[in-house]
Enzyme design. Sequence first.
Site, short mmCIF file in Angstrom:
data_model
loop_
_atom_site.label_atom_id
_atom_site.label_comp_id
_atom_site.label_asym_id
_atom_site.label_seq_id
_atom_site.Cartn_x
_atom_site.Cartn_y
_atom_site.Cartn_z
N HIS A 167 0.85 -1.25 0.00
CA HIS A 167 -0.09 -0.08 0.09
C HIS A 167 0.88 1.38 0.07
O HIS A 167 0.56 2.43 -0.19
CB HIS A 167 -1.06 0.01 1.19
CG HIS A 167 -2.18 -0.97 0.99
ND1 HIS A 167 -3.36 -0.64 0.70
CD2 HIS A 167 -1.81 -2.43 1.14
CE1 HIS A 167 -4.03 -1.80 0.69
NE2 HIS A 167 -3.21 -2.86 0.90
N ASP A 205 3.56 9.38 -1.03
CA ASP A 205 2.29 8.49 -0.48
C ASP A 205 2.06 7.35 -1.38
O ASP A 205 2.27 7.70 -2.58
CB ASP A 205 0.99 9.46 -0.63
CG ASP A 205 0.11 9.20 0.68
OD1 ASP A 205 0.18 7.92 1.07
OD2 ASP A 205 -0.70 9.95 1.07
C1 GDG Z 1 -2.28 3.79 3.38
C2 GDG Z 1 -1.21 4.40 2.43
C3 GDG Z 1 -2.86 4.52 0.51
C4 GDG Z 1 -8.93 10.04 7.98
N1 GDG Z 1 -9.19 10.79 9.03
C5 GDG Z 1 -10.23 10.35 9.30
C6 GDG Z 1 -11.04 9.17 8.64
N2 GDG Z 1 -9.79 9.12 7.56
C7 GDG Z 1 -9.53 8.33 6.70
C8 GDG Z 1 -9.68 8.88 5.13
C9 GDG Z 1 -9.18 8.04 4.17
C10 GDG Z 1 -8.27 7.31 5.04
O1 GDG Z 1 -8.39 7.50 6.29
C11 GDG Z 1 -6.78 7.56 4.81
O2 GDG Z 1 -6.30 6.92 3.70
P1 GDG Z 1 -5.14 7.53 3.02
O3 GDG Z 1 -5.11 6.94 1.51
O4 GDG Z 1 -4.98 8.81 2.85
O5 GDG Z 1 -3.82 7.04 3.65
P2 GDG Z 1 -3.11 5.94 4.76
O6 GDG Z 1 -4.01 5.97 5.85
O7 GDG Z 1 -1.72 6.61 4.97
O8 GDG Z 1 -3.11 4.79 4.06
C12 GDG Z 1 -1.87 5.36 1.33
C13 GDG Z 1 -3.82 3.49 1.59
O9 GDG Z 1 -3.16 2.74 2.50
C14 GDG Z 1 -4.71 2.72 0.79
O10 GDG Z 1 -4.04 1.71 0.00
O11 GDG Z 1 -3.82 5.32 -0.19
O12 GDG Z 1 -0.98 5.89 0.37
O13 GDG Z 1 -0.20 5.44 3.00
O14 GDG Z 1 -10.05 6.81 3.81
O15 GDG Z 1 -11.05 9.22 4.78
N3 GDG Z 1 -11.85 8.39 8.73
C15 GDG Z 1 -13.24 8.84 9.34
N4 GDG Z 1 -12.48 9.84 10.40
C16 GDG Z 1 -11.36 10.57 10.07
O16 GDG Z 1 -11.42 11.48 11.14
N5 GDG Z 1 -13.84 8.09 9.50
#
Ligand code: GDG
Length: 470
Positions: A157, A365
């Site tokens: 990821h 990322d």
């Molecule tokens: C890894 C990789 C890759 C955030 N704050 C809240 C909340 N979130 C949710 C967002 C989004 C998720 O968390 C974050 O996803 P990301 O993709 O931005 O980042 P990582 O957590 O670092 O994930 C990344 C991912 O895996 C998938 O393969 O894209 O590059 O690092 O969904 O909405 N959700 C809620 N409350 C919050 O305050 N409910």
Amino acid sequence: MGRLIVVSNRVNPPTDPGVGSVGGLAMALAAALRESSGLWFGWSGETCETFTGNLSIQQVGGVTVALVDLEEQDRQEYYNGYANRTLWPLFHYRTDLVAYERSFDEGYERVNTRFAETLRPLIQDDDLIWVQDYHLLPLARELRQRGVRNKIGFFLHIPWPARRLLTTLPRHAELVEALFDYDLIGFQTQDSREAFAEYVVQNAEGSVDASGEASAFGKRARIGAFPIGIDAVDFAKAVASAPAKAAFDRTRASLLGRKMIVGVDRLDYSKGLEERFCAYEQLLADHPDQLEKVFFLQIATPSRDEVEAYQDIRGRLEALSGRINGAYADIDWVPIRYVNKAYRRDALAGIYRAAHVGLVTPLRDGMNLVAKEYVAAQDPVDPGVLILSELAGAAEQMAEALIVNPFSREDMAEAMRRALIMPTEERRARWSALNDGVQRDHVGAWRDGFVGALEKSSRRPPPLKVACGA
Ligand code: GDG
């Protein structure tokens, strides 16, 4: 097809679809597994005195999960240690934060062995096994050593780093060799796939052919890019829900006619939050016409707070937001609202929709799902503008965003200014192209793409039986 077994460090399918859980991985996998009759295996997040390998099998949010407890030493050495203090910073190009400690390596190997031993009895002959992420790079090797001949796929990821960086990791070759026990190795982007291929060719004296067949260490594996998406249908429901509408109304009412820029991230140094705050400060300094006309909401959900680097960044962001508000705030205007709490997923959808600009500027990322969620949440008639880091995997697919260099304050400040004054026609045209991609490349397409490729990957020949005396 037999059952699908997903293995990941943590197993946390959301129990209430509106609430969701923090972390892109959990959201994506729950969506992928809900309709399959498979099994999701991983660490319960709990620790026990002595590892027993006892499994707790339960139904959570419509998914069968099998959970195992680890020891406190595992949590420190494997999770807080090798995974989050060695691999995470290294794969996000933060060599300054990487800790190389033997005890971390040992903890990582031990937990991968424990996972393999505990999972082994659950595996049936025609199951497909799909291992997730950097916590479990050597799991296939451990399973193979225990006689598992099933097809096993791995999906990373986070970014795969450039080979010069990877070679700073002690025993990097061992780690890469272990990956060749998978049948299929998936990356988020072509960029990561190419970085891996380059290591195979340059460092492992291997080869990668045009079809994605990689050979090295006397083994073969397929490699490919499988960009992850969001559950677009489920997200549309969240956007239309009552909690989303309430969050939208509350946010818009608080704006008093001002424009809003939003950032939503786990509180992680890879997300470029400090640089983003400085860029916003630059916007206010360079464009006095924007004073009192704009405000920036940063939601940064606490994450991995047992790791020192995460405590440090939290302190630095508090100081920065204080500095900016101290310099610019007035009795009826605060330029930054910096919030350290998690919101319900549906409320988040409403907040995205209320924002005129979505600011997604990680320094590195794997993909970044917030960029896709922001787009999916917009009103087609009056959509907001996405500003996206060129170093997020999502940039490979989202060229119609305003693409910025997340290390350049000026670049980001300029993009913010441009987004704030962008004419409606241009906003609609950009959004429409972005939204087509988000709807098309959803998480179901990602799952089907990966699982389909894993099913097609050639089954391993049975081990050679060497005759006695040969
Ligand atoms: C890894 C990789 C890759 C955030 N704050 C809240 C909340 N979130 C949710 C967002 C989004 C998720 O968390 C974050 O996803 P990301 O993709 O931005 O980042 P990582 O957590 O670092 O994930 C990344 C991912 O895996 C998938 O393969 O894209 O590059 O690092 O969904 O909405 N959700 C809620 N409350 C919050 O305050 N409910």
